[in-house]
Design an enzyme around this catalytic site. Structure first.
Site, PDB file in Angstrom:
ATOM      1  N   GLY A  59       0.363  -1.431   0.006  1.00 62.57           N
ATOM      2  CA  GLY A  59       0.280  -0.016   0.284  1.00 62.57           C
ATOM      3  C   GLY A  59       0.909   1.390   0.103  1.00 62.57           C
ATOM      4  N   ASP A 114       7.315  -3.449  12.622  1.00 62.65           N
ATOM      5  CA  ASP A 114       8.097  -4.604  11.626  1.00 62.65           C
ATOM      6  C   ASP A 114       8.975  -4.436  12.051  1.00 62.65           C
ATOM      7  OD1 ASP A 114       6.056  -1.918   9.682  1.00 62.65           O
ATOM      8  OD2 ASP A 114       6.996  -3.658   8.772  1.00 62.65           O
ATOM      9  N   HIS A 224      -0.548   5.365   7.845  1.00 60.85           N
ATOM     10  CA  HIS A 224      -2.073   4.129   8.016  1.00 60.85           C
ATOM     11  C   HIS A 224      -2.757   4.695   8.711  1.00 60.85           C
ATOM     12  CE1 HIS A 224       2.140   2.253   8.464  1.00 60.85           C
ATOM     13  NE2 HIS A 224       2.108   1.788   7.816  1.00 60.85           N
ATOM     14  N   ASP A 416      -6.910 -11.702  25.617  1.00 63.74           N
ATOM     15  CA  ASP A 416      -6.479 -12.839  24.879  1.00 63.74           C
ATOM     16  C   ASP A 416      -5.106 -13.716  25.445  1.00 63.74           C
ATOM     17  OD1 ASP A 416      -5.337 -11.307  22.081  1.00 63.74           O
ATOM     18  OD2 ASP A 416      -4.780 -10.453  24.114  1.00 63.74           O
TER      19      ASP A 416
END
Length: 588
Positions: A59, A114, A224, A416
């Site tokens: 993107g 990243d 983003h 979680d």
């Protein structure tokens, strides 16, 4: 916001876009399965050249695969749209898709996913015996020091200048150490900021709830859709004034990343975020240049304009300024000379020359695949029965603690953490029960690493994977060529190495209310005392201390009310790890 696209399947879009690069530059090849664009092994290449590996989410084209070619990068690995590629993709890139004889520089942008995944691949490359350096490009001043905190500056459009200089120096025969020092120096002298009139829409996804008003602009917006410093009424002259002030105001302690004098020379880069028409971008460049010369007495010695790192069809642009410094590398290797050096990459400005087309070869590239199942043997020995007994006790303890970890994480996180730890522990236990383990402890750790990488996801999964990869490296470093028992002292040294390696890829430190508050005390105490029971007690104490800490990293920063948990609830990740370490110590 433009929500109509020619492609509705983003995964198909990414693959077709990557394949197009092999059509426009015949010196490139594509590993479709791993989404890696790399220089063909049969293409002309200078001997004894450092390899440069970059990449990131898709993107942002032409970043990063568009910068692969002679004189720039050797390979780029792509994730899905706006998401980091996996550590396995990157590992395969660094070990199997580029020459490694002179070392490899791994250089993504500075975003958490990243950094962790490229960092994990760096450790795996080092563990494989390859000289490897890691650097995360960070040039954005949009959110400032206070807001960016320990994570540091984001990587945006200016990073292409870092890649260009690094690629040119590698092409000119620079060593890995020289290239690594140059990217550090370039980053230290680089500032960028972007602004956009609207968020972007990802093909195949819903429309974001947040929207920028038609008469406003987001100053400092990330690539983003991340927020910047503020929104303001839009007017180009005033916008450029604000952006240049954030880049160059020496009195702005939050953003003054570079110091300069009237004698300093600069390179100016105007980057299109994807949706600005060429004529408007040219008008923007003219306004930026006018204000630089008129208000700051800066006349750039190089002016570069184009689309280098985009945000899909983002209706915005970024300004980057690189202050030129003496590299100390001698004739032909100044920053300006390296910037002007030719590069055969479609994302850069120079066209592909005739000799490259004449050397075109359409035959398929034979892909090399290293076999991780056949690790180099080591001489560090530990009876598999002892491994199963001690490690199994720790795994049993963390599995039993899952309900409590989940309860804690439901209050201060997203609920979680416990399930993730239990899933990882059960998978490792299955390995111990079914795999034919030998007394080679490095091989055993590597098998556990593979399990963790495959079943544990999220930030904690990446942290554990980096730590365990570094642990394998730390153990192997102690192999002197003859059989050596994996004693407590050997483990202590390896764990200390792992802590140091992990610190390169996460800003978390003891006191930040993370699993590091249990991990570091355990490793430090074991290194000092060689007593696993004392080390486990230190981990418990570190976990207990997290109850009164204010979170500075992770979801606890913005999830839940502090009144609910301060003084009552420990960090779930630290608690789960402490339970594992306590169980392990009890059986030792």
């Amino acid at each position: 916001m433009q929500t109509k696209h020619f492609f509705t399947d983003p995964n198909h879009l990414v693959l077709t876009a990557l394949n197009s690069l092999t059509l426009t530059n015949p010196s490139l090849a594509l590993d479709v399965e791993n989404k890696i664009v790399f220089r063909r092994p049969d293409a002309p290449r200078k001997p004894k050249k450092v390899s440069i590996v970059t990449g990131g989410g898709s993107g942002h084209e032409p970043a990063f695969a568009g910068f692969v070619g002679q004189g720039l990068c050797d390979a780029a690995v792509a994730g899905t749209i706006f998401a980091s590629p996996s550590a396995e993709q990157i590992r395969r890139t660094a070990i199997d898709r580029v020459p490694t004889d002179q070392g490899v520089l791994i250089i993504p942008n500075n975003y958490t996913g990243d950094v962790l995944n490229f960092g994990m691949a760096t450790e795996k490359s080092r563990a494989a015996g390859i000289k490897t350096e890691f650097f995360a490009m960070a040039d954005d001043v949009g959110v400032g020091r206070t807001k960016s905190g320990k994570v540091g500056r984001r990587g945006i459009g200016g990073g292409i200048l870092i890649l260009k200089l690094a690629g040119a120096l590698a092409e000119a025969g620079g060593s890995l150490d020289q290239v690594y020092r140059l990217v550090q120096q370039t980053n230290d002298n680089l500032v960028s900021i972007g602004s956009s009139l609207q968020h972007v829409h990802v093909p195949g996804r819903g429309v974001p709830e947040d929207s920028i008003a038609s008469d406003e602009v987001e100053v400092g917006m990330g690539i983003h859709n991340e927020p910047g410093s503020h929104r303001t009424k839009f007017e180009l002259v005033g916008l450029v004034t604000t952006m240049l002030r954030q880049l160059l105001d020496p009195n702005d302690s939050d953003r003054a990343y570079i110091k300069y004098t009237p004698k300093d020379k600069f390179v100016l880069l105007i980057n299109n975020l994807g949706g600005v028409s060429p004529i408007e971008l040219s008008g923007i460049l003219d306004e930026v240049h006018r204000q630089l010369t008129g208000s700051y007495n800066i006349k750039p010695v190089r002016v570069i304009q184009g689309s280098f790192l985009t945000s899909l069809n983002g209706l915005g642009f970024s300004i980057s300024l690189l202050k030129l410094e003496d590299t100390g590398l001698g004739a032909g290797k100044s920053m300006l000379e390296l910037l002007d050096a030719p590069a055969e990459a479609t994302g850069w400005s120079n066209p592909i020359p005739t000799p490259t087309w004449e050397n075109r070869n359409d035959s398929p590239v034979q892909l090399k695949n290293s076999n991780l199942g056949q690790e180099n043997p080591s001489n560090l020995k530990l009876d598999p029965a002892i491994v199963k007994k001690i490690l199994g006790a720790g795994l049993k303890s963390v599995i039993s603690a899952e309900p409590e970890v989940t309860r804690f994480d439901t209050i201060v996180g997203d609920g979680d953490c416990g399930i993730g730890l239990k899933r990882g522990a059960e998978a490792i236990q299955k390995l111990l029960d079914t795999a034919p383990l030998t007394d080679d402890i490095v091989n055993t750790v590597n098998q556990i690493v593979t399990v963790v990488e495959n079943v544990m996801d999220g930030t904690s999964g990446a942290i554990y994977a980096i730590f365990l990869n570094a642990l394998a490296h730390g153990l192997r470093d102690q192999d002197k060529g003859s059989p050596l028992p994996a004693s407590t002292e050997v483990w202590a040294k390896a764990l200390k190495h792992s802590v140091n390696a992990l610190a390169k890829y996460t800003p978390a430190k003891p006191g930040d209310r993370t699993l590091i508050d249990a991990l570091v005390p355990f490793c430090d105490t074991l290194f000092q005392s060689k007593d696993v029971h004392a080390a486990a007690a230190a981990a418990q104490k570190g976990t207990e201390s997290t109850k009164s800490m204010k979170a500075s990293l992770g979801r606890s920063v913005y999830v839940g009310s502090e009144e609910e948990w301060v003084g009552k609830i420990p960090d779930p990740g630290a608690y789960g790890l402490s339970e594992f370490l306590t169980g392990l110590a009890k059986s030792a």
